[in-house]
Design an enzyme around this catalytic site. Sequence first.
Site, PDB file in Angstrom:
ATOM      1  N   HIS A  75      15.122 -14.675   0.214  1.00 47.52           N
ATOM      2  CA  HIS A  75      16.558 -14.942   0.208  1.00 47.52           C
ATOM      3  C   HIS A  75      16.825 -16.413  -0.132  1.00 47.52           C
ATOM      4  O   HIS A  75      17.903 -16.751  -0.592  1.00 47.52           O
ATOM      5  CB  HIS A  75      17.180 -14.574   1.558  1.00 47.52           C
ATOM      6  N   HIS A 265      22.433 -19.597   7.710  1.00 46.60           N
ATOM      7  CA  HIS A 265      21.545 -18.718   6.942  1.00 46.60           C
ATOM      8  C   HIS A 265      22.211 -18.224   5.658  1.00 46.60           C
ATOM      9  O   HIS A 265      21.546 -18.035   4.644  1.00 46.60           O
ATOM     10  CB  HIS A 265      21.145 -17.519   7.813  1.00 46.60           C
ATOM     11  N   GLU A 414      -2.435   0.249   5.840  1.00 44.65           N
ATOM     12  CA  GLU A 414      -1.990   0.826   4.572  1.00 44.65           C
ATOM     13  C   GLU A 414      -0.967  -0.091   3.888  1.00 44.65           C
ATOM     14  O   GLU A 414      -0.973  -0.260   2.675  1.00 44.65           O
ATOM     15  CB  GLU A 414      -1.357   2.204   4.812  1.00 44.65           C
ATOM     16  N   PHE A 440       0.381   8.980   4.517  1.00 43.89           N
ATOM     17  CA  PHE A 440       0.626   7.592   4.914  1.00 43.89           C
ATOM     18  C   PHE A 440       1.203   6.759   3.776  1.00 43.89           C
ATOM     19  O   PHE A 440       1.306   5.534   3.876  1.00 43.89           O
ATOM     20  CB  PHE A 440      -0.634   6.996   5.539  1.00 43.89           C
ATOM     21  N   HIS A 476      -0.414  14.648   9.532  1.00 39.72           N
ATOM     22  CA  HIS A 476      -1.291  14.190   8.452  1.00 39.72           C
ATOM     23  C   HIS A 476      -1.088  14.970   7.159  1.00 39.72           C
ATOM     24  O   HIS A 476      -1.779  14.714   6.182  1.00 39.72           O
ATOM     25  CB  HIS A 476      -2.759  14.307   8.881  1.00 39.72           C
TER      26      HIS A 476
END
Lengths: 671, 671
Positions: A75, A265, A414, A440, A476
């Site tokens: 940002h 911010h 992952e 996953f 799974h």
Amino acid sequence: MDLTALRTAHPDHWSKATAIRALTLDAVAAAKSGHSGMPMGMADVATVLFEKHLKFDAKAPDWPDRDRFILSAGHGSMLLYSLLHLTGYEDMTLEQVKNFRQWGSITAGHPEYGHAKGIETTTGPLGQGISNAVGFAMAEEILRAQYGKKIVDHHTYVIAGDGCLMEGVSQEAITLAGRHQLSKLIVFWDNNDITIDGPVTLADATDQPQRFKSAGWAVIEIDGHDPDAIDAAITKAKSQGKPTMIACKTHIALGHAAQDTSKGHGALTDADQMAEAKAGYGWTTGPFDVPADIKAAWEAIGARGAGDRKAWEERFASISGNKQALFNRTLAREVPKKLSATVKAFKKQMSESAPKLATRAASEKTLEIINPIMPETVGGSADLTGSNNTKTTDLGVFDTNNRGGRYIYWGIREHGMAAAMNGMALHGGLRPYGGTFMCFTDYARPAMRLAALMKIPTVFVMTHDSIGLGEDGPTHQPVEHLAISRATPNTYVFRPADAVETAESWELALSSTQTPSVLSLTRQGLPTVRTDHKLKNMTAQGAYVLAEAEGKRQVILIASGSEVSVALEARDTLQEAGIGTRVVSMPCMELFAEQDESYRRKILPAGAARIGIEAAMRQGWDRWLLGERGKASKADFVGMDDFGASAPANVLFEKFGITAEAVIERAKALI
Amino acid sequence: MDLTALRTAHPDHWSKATAIRALTLDAVAAAKSGHSGMPMGMADVATVLFEKHLKFDAKAPDWPDRDRFILSAGHGSMLLYSLLHLTGYEDMTLEQVKNFRQWGSITAGHPEYGHAKGIETTTGPLGQGISNAVGFAMAEEILRAQYGKKIVDHHTYVIAGDGCLMEGVSQEAITLAGRHQLSKLIVFWDNNDITIDGPVTLADATDQPQRFKSAGWAVIEIDGHDPDAIDAAITKAKSQGKPTMIACKTHIALGHAAQDTSKGHGALTDADQMAEAKAGYGWTTGPFDVPADIKAAWEAIGARGAGDRKAWEERFASISGNKQALFNRTLAREVPKKLSATVKAFKKQMSESAPKLATRAASEKTLEIINPIMPETVGGSADLTGSNNTKTTDLGVFDTNNRGGRYIYWGIREHGMAAAMNGMALHGGLRPYGGTFMCFTDYARPAMRLAALMKIPTVFVMTHDSIGLGEDGPTHQPVEHLAISRATPNTYVFRPADAVETAESWELALSSTQTPSVLSLTRQGLPTVRTDHKLKNMTAQGAYVLAEAEGKRQVILIASGSEVSVALEARDTLQEAGIGTRVVSMPCMELFAEQDESYRRKILPAGAARIGIEAAMRQGWDRWLLGERGKASKADFVGMDDFGASAPANVLFEKFGITAEAVIERAKALI
């Protein structure tokens, strides 16, 4: 803050850093949106880094041995755009800075890879940049081992904020960096105590230095507005022998009325407050007006690395022609010439021997022949090496004592794996692939999307791609994940039916220069369906006729992956019953969609009833079943409409009705 | 390991723990799949926990003030099933244990919430259980503040492995727990040095105790096979005043030939090795045969809490009838009777005043009237409170000194938020909702999927749901995320068109008992389209006719959310041109799909051309555009087919062609 003291202590530094702050205020005000506070808070750190340490040449932004600078806190994009403009990157004109966040500009709200030189990666989704950086640093280690220190020897610098450090993926990244002692990775933490909702303490009380130390990092804590301290910290960081986090105590929106508040911010556009801030800085010129002497000082910084760059070019010219060619080929993301012939030979062998093989195993066999001829591949798995079949004989394992190893044990990370693979691809010179269970995909999603958005060809090896996973059960078993990746723009989802299509998919994935690939591979064994050897890569057109209807074509069965053999089995019975049935194998919907309409119509002609067969949700199939723009056919779908269950795979296919019998029944009902 | 020493030192403990190990070996062998090593390694910890500390009553498994036991390392499901069977949970029969991982059994490969009593949450995807647990512990704090310690006073215990701790989400979870000093959360780390790929050191070198300390936890390190040490550690953990991590040094697959190896992680089915292991344990009975005295000792443990439970029931009977009713209502996931009237009144007010309002702002207005009448709601945001509009006046902020606060500042932790919200919903008595930008669905995905799989009504407030987000650019603009959530089974995706539909969506989301909801809300202001007040919740049928065609119906425009007003605008022009145009508002495809065919046909009759309008990818729309089972219409879609860009929102809608003009043009081309 006593700005006067800062100004008088380091007047030259101050004027350069102030140029960043002023450009940021002006660009955000012009756009009436953006994030002012972070660039204003980190201008001092960035100025010292660029002035004294970062190895780069603004006139040769692609110099391969440049240091990488990654703005993980994306940002704060005006920090990066200001630096690129000030140091003289040619594409980052003042006009572009003035067009911050506007249609067609290269100065998007968050830095977008490919928009401007010097943007090493797309950031904005928090935690991604710091995780990409781990891949950059690993790539540097691997390539240094391959080419030697005189060709590859650079640092990766990151600016990360509290947001990046709160995101879970940052933990995956920093523990990877710590495990592998990536000593050329240096992270600046913008420790400003502020997030959007208010003080960091509202939501977090983590002792970040202790956390980084627990991951094996060196930590240096400094005043982020003291140029001498910043300089000394960077110098020290380079010699720690491990990754270093420099905790920079800063003031967000330094010198503005919103300093040290969450308001700081965002977009600080109030004209009076801007004027007040600039007065406090001693900045007297108008909007976007950087005094010539200050711009010249910055441009000198931008030219500082030219000598280094030229010396590198001489060193590069001195290495062997073969090495040069390999370096240039891999950097250009070109495959070696012999890839095609190697894959063809493998296909022939598979068609002839017609093994019953899980496609994950076929994938391993393919990699066994590809990895030796493509030294740029880097494999890995998120702790499922034996299941994902991603490790081949010759890769070697990347480790602190084997930097040339091309296999990464990513651990149970992952997301970190996917983001670091993106970093490797972005660094250039390597082609990363990594595996996990397809379910996953969920964990890796944020990075998978960014690969697509950045147009980089990361390869995600997603095995156990359906209820065929069996007993591990619905947590799974992917059912919606093919649809998820297919819904994502610029993503190839390959779901090969056998070893031949698997090899074709790999060839396409590794030849892709701008599109990431998802390889959807089975746990369970599949028969070879491509027993008739073809030199042509049939997967390249996305779908093709695998078995033609005999007699009048009444039914077209369209299937992918493990369900192609189900379709063939159903066809046998339907043909016996006199029902002409074509089987179309559709390993890649996206490539099929890219074909011209005449090819698509040839494969899926009007008239016959269509049945889609895939052990997954129907979403994404209707285009092929019901036709495009009103050219619909009678259609049905044999697949999943809910989560799976825990039982042996064959029981599940039976219970969920993904069988040749079910296909036959539906086909008869349709015609 | 010297098993003899362990046996002789604590013979009673040993025999109980061995029953777990033996049942695990037998069940995995019968299934020929599963994970033996973890239950064998953690049997001692679990035995001591259940025998001496866990507050539960096997005959009253739903007792609301029970301690919660969460097996975050879900692959070790046989540990949990063994414990439930041995202590006498009625549904966990020996037959079920024998049918481990088989179709129709309650003993799935990984623990599935809803299958058996005593399974507090579905685990398997690593890191989820420990993150759910943070929500359980927060829920306990909030409810204790609401009802007092005599009604709510229990602990949350977790067993987590290296996999859980490597996943990034665990960092989000433990830093949340540390920040909020959740002192009744106790995590056992199964510190066995092994993952699937090999030794943990292959991929990780984190100093976990130091890491947890950096997050504000207490840490106790013990030998995980020493029952006295385990007992003492748990006792100490309860009095630390902060969350405690007990690092348990264990041997995976204790006593088996595969002990301390990655092979030990998986299915240990070799008959000789099993016999050898059992002999080493001194276990002499046949498969699934637990000696009566050992079973009796376990059942005594299962009955240990009966007195506590009865005492609790008496205490519960002593609180006010109103409090009891509230407690029971919220536990049953029932909404208060006055919700319906409250929403109706709000709808009337909106229809009459017809404000131009972003649906995120409409959502806040709705919550302002709902939160005061539903003390079970708990709101929050992942550091986007002002943008997600999730905080209402009366909630109060959850903090160490305000445990009754119903608003959570989750920090930049979308995944941890989603997983902790699931934990709150699973705990019971609370209805959590939490916000982020819709694009960051990606970060929260693993937990969002589990909410759907577990059938719990967590509410995900996803604002900034299209390119309407504007200047922040494509990293923050969802295009595929509606498709992603719609592809997920058992998930309601609400995309309301105005304040009226937003209120209807909230009513449905909070009335849902078994389905999570995604609220897709705009950043940008939208006109009120439901200016004609209707008592009926029109969103409940998923889609309805908002504006009927005048004259012959030639076109049906189907739109959701911010594009409904685009459709209405296009209709005006088309009607002026004499083209009869119906506008269907489709705020929830899933609810529309649940309607019977006659309703669906009434809303989307054959004959007219159809145009879908949604600022997102087409995937998921074809069913409604092209018809089901061959009843296709001429159709087109006005939406996105690639990532967005950084520019003001109105420019983006223009450039990407999502305008009334584009709809009109496409409609004219179709008919």
